[in-house]
Scaffold this motif. Sequence first.
Motif, PDB file in Angstrom:
ATOM      1  N   UNK A 116      13.809   0.945 -38.295  1.00  0.00           N
ATOM      2  CA  UNK A 116      14.059   1.001 -36.854  1.00  0.00           C
ATOM      3  C   UNK A 116      13.902   2.453 -36.393  1.00  0.00           C
ATOM      4  N   UNK A 117      12.663   2.936 -36.263  1.00  0.00           N
ATOM      5  CA  UNK A 117      12.413   4.357 -36.024  1.00  0.00           C
ATOM      6  C   UNK A 117      12.970   4.882 -34.708  1.00  0.00           C
ATOM      7  N   UNK A 118      13.403   6.144 -34.751  1.00  0.00           N
ATOM      8  CA  UNK A 118      13.883   6.856 -33.571  1.00  0.00           C
ATOM      9  C   UNK A 118      12.853   7.906 -33.186  1.00  0.00           C
ATOM     10  N   UNK A 119      12.524   7.982 -31.914  1.00  0.00           N
ATOM     11  CA  UNK A 119      11.568   8.974 -31.427  1.00  0.00           C
ATOM     12  C   UNK A 119      12.345  10.256 -31.144  1.00  0.00           C
ATOM     13  N   UNK A 120      12.011  11.318 -31.897  1.00  0.00           N
ATOM     14  CA  UNK A 120      12.734  12.578 -31.757  1.00  0.00           C
ATOM     15  C   UNK A 120      11.955  13.619 -30.955  1.00  0.00           C
ATOM     16  N   UNK A 121      10.655  13.379 -30.742  1.00  0.00           N
ATOM     17  CA  UNK A 121       9.833  14.312 -29.964  1.00  0.00           C
ATOM     18  C   UNK A 121       8.526  13.631 -29.595  1.00  0.00           C
TER      19      UNK A 121
ATOM     20  N   UNK B  80       0.040  12.911 -26.896  1.00  0.00           N
ATOM     21  CA  UNK B  80       0.167  11.457 -26.779  1.00  0.00           C
ATOM     22  C   UNK B  80       0.708  10.828 -28.053  1.00  0.00           C
ATOM     23  N   UNK B  81       1.462  11.602 -28.831  1.00  0.00           N
ATOM     24  CA  UNK B  81       1.981  11.127 -30.104  1.00  0.00           C
ATOM     25  C   UNK B  81       3.508  11.161 -30.121  1.00  0.00           C
ATOM     26  N   UNK B  82       4.091  10.188 -30.832  1.00  0.00           N
ATOM     27  CA  UNK B  82       5.525  10.159 -31.100  1.00  0.00           C
ATOM     28  C   UNK B  82       5.770  10.808 -32.453  1.00  0.00           C
ATOM     29  N   UNK B  83       6.831  11.586 -32.523  1.00  0.00           N
ATOM     30  CA  UNK B  83       7.360  12.045 -33.803  1.00  0.00           C
ATOM     31  C   UNK B  83       8.588  11.172 -34.026  1.00  0.00           C
ATOM     32  N   UNK B  84       8.532  10.339 -35.046  1.00  0.00           N
ATOM     33  CA  UNK B  84       9.575   9.342 -35.289  1.00  0.00           C
ATOM     34  C   UNK B  84      10.311   9.641 -36.590  1.00  0.00           C
TER      35      UNK B  84
ATOM     36  N   UNK C 245      -4.576   6.075 -37.472  1.00  0.00           N
ATOM     37  CA  UNK C 245      -4.023   6.416 -38.779  1.00  0.00           C
ATOM     38  C   UNK C 245      -2.507   6.487 -38.630  1.00  0.00           C
ATOM     39  N   UNK C 246      -1.797   6.515 -39.767  1.00  0.00           N
ATOM     40  CA  UNK C 246      -0.341   6.651 -39.742  1.00  0.00           C
ATOM     41  C   UNK C 246       0.067   7.729 -40.746  1.00  0.00           C
ATOM     42  N   UNK C 247       0.833   8.716 -40.262  1.00  0.00           N
ATOM     43  CA  UNK C 247       1.257   9.854 -41.075  1.00  0.00           C
ATOM     44  C   UNK C 247       2.702   9.659 -41.538  1.00  0.00           C
ATOM     45  N   UNK C 248       2.941   9.858 -42.826  1.00  0.00           N
ATOM     46  CA  UNK C 248       4.268   9.758 -43.437  1.00  0.00           C
ATOM     47  C   UNK C 248       4.629  11.095 -44.079  1.00  0.00           C
ATOM     48  N   UNK C 249       5.831  11.601 -43.813  1.00  0.00           N
ATOM     49  CA  UNK C 249       6.369  12.781 -44.481  1.00  0.00           C
ATOM     50  C   UNK C 249       7.768  12.414 -44.977  1.00  0.00           C
ATOM     51  N   UNK C 250       7.955  12.415 -46.284  1.00  0.00           N
ATOM     52  CA  UNK C 250       9.234  12.006 -46.874  1.00  0.00           C
ATOM     53  C   UNK C 250      10.198  13.191 -46.855  1.00  0.00           C
ATOM     54  N   UNK C 251      11.280  13.035 -46.086  1.00  0.00           N
ATOM     55  CA  UNK C 251      12.293  14.085 -45.976  1.00  0.00           C
ATOM     56  C   UNK C 251      13.388  13.944 -47.014  1.00  0.00           C
ATOM     57  N   UNK C 252      13.649  12.710 -47.442  1.00  0.00           N
ATOM     58  CA  UNK C 252      14.678  12.468 -48.446  1.00  0.00           C
ATOM     59  C   UNK C 252      14.358  11.163 -49.162  1.00  0.00           C
TER      60      UNK C 252
ATOM     61  N   UNK D  52       7.524  10.113 -39.216  1.00  0.00           N
ATOM     62  CA  UNK D  52       6.252   9.445 -38.951  1.00  0.00           C
ATOM     63  C   UNK D  52       5.609  10.047 -37.709  1.00  0.00           C
ATOM     64  N   UNK D  53       4.286  10.108 -37.696  1.00  0.00           N
ATOM     65  CA  UNK D  53       3.551  10.555 -36.515  1.00  0.00           C
ATOM     66  C   UNK D  53       2.552   9.467 -36.167  1.00  0.00           C
ATOM     67  N   UNK D  54       2.703   8.939 -34.934  1.00  0.00           N
ATOM     68  CA  UNK D  54       1.837   7.852 -34.471  1.00  0.00           C
ATOM     69  C   UNK D  54       1.624   7.995 -32.967  1.00  0.00           C
ATOM     70  N   UNK D  55       0.501   7.474 -32.445  1.00  0.00           N
ATOM     71  CA  UNK D  55       0.318   7.506 -30.994  1.00  0.00           C
ATOM     72  C   UNK D  55       1.468   6.780 -30.285  1.00  0.00           C
ATOM     73  N   UNK D  56       1.889   7.325 -29.152  1.00  0.00           N
ATOM     74  CA  UNK D  56       2.939   6.694 -28.361  1.00  0.00           C
ATOM     75  C   UNK D  56       2.559   5.242 -28.080  1.00  0.00           C
ATOM     76  N   UNK D  57       3.534   4.346 -28.256  1.00  0.00           N
ATOM     77  CA  UNK D  57       3.306   2.930 -28.005  1.00  0.00           C
ATOM     78  C   UNK D  57       2.848   2.140 -29.210  1.00  0.00           C
ATOM     79  N   UNK D  58       2.661   2.806 -30.367  1.00  0.00           N
ATOM     80  CA  UNK D  58       2.238   2.106 -31.576  1.00  0.00           C
ATOM     81  C   UNK D  58       3.373   1.228 -32.087  1.00  0.00           C
ATOM     82  N   UNK D  59       3.084  -0.039 -32.299  1.00  0.00           N
ATOM     83  CA  UNK D  59       4.075  -0.993 -32.788  1.00  0.00           C
ATOM     84  C   UNK D  59       4.323  -0.764 -34.278  1.00  0.00           C
ATOM     85  N   UNK D  60       5.573  -0.756 -34.672  1.00  0.00           N
ATOM     86  CA  UNK D  60       5.946  -0.462 -36.060  1.00  0.00           C
ATOM     87  C   UNK D  60       5.407  -1.477 -37.068  1.00  0.00           C
ATOM     88  N   UNK D  61       5.039  -2.660 -36.596  1.00  0.00           N
ATOM     89  CA  UNK D  61       4.483  -3.678 -37.493  1.00  0.00           C
ATOM     90  C   UNK D  61       2.979  -3.821 -37.303  1.00  0.00           C
TER      91      UNK D  61
END
Length: 130
Positions: free
Chosen positions: A20-25, A29-33, A50-57, A101-110
């Motif tokens: 259940x991603x939270x948009x932090x920035x 035209x991209x969400x940082x989730x 494309x979909x960008x993943x960065x593992x923080x923990x 995660x970095x995705x264009x604004x409005x991108x559906x998580x599924x």
Amino acid sequence: MTTAPVDLRAVLDGFTQAWSPRIVAYVNDYDIRLARFAGEHVWHAHNETDEFFLVLDGTIHIGLRDVGGERTVTLPKGSAFVVPRGMFHRPSSPDGAVVLLVEPTGTLSVGDEHDEVPDHVDATTGHPVI
């Protein structure tokens, strides 16, 4: 758009639901989730992005389906990975993880195409916290 810093720890402390991603920035035209991963997501594909993943923990696994069949990439804390547009993928984390995660604004998580969405996965374009 906010011009104040975002405390990612405070955002994480504000929710426990996995997938259940939270948009932090917003960047152009991209969400940082920011998302919690636990268990398995759903096989899905984003046809236009494309979909960008960065593992923080923690550690995540991303199952990938392409013309060569299925394979899995494993991303420990501090690792980044890009799933190319149109590729079916399924993120998972048996022990739980926190991912940016970095995705264009409005991108559906599924994604645009997906298997049946299980109850534990929030089919969303993200929940703004800013």
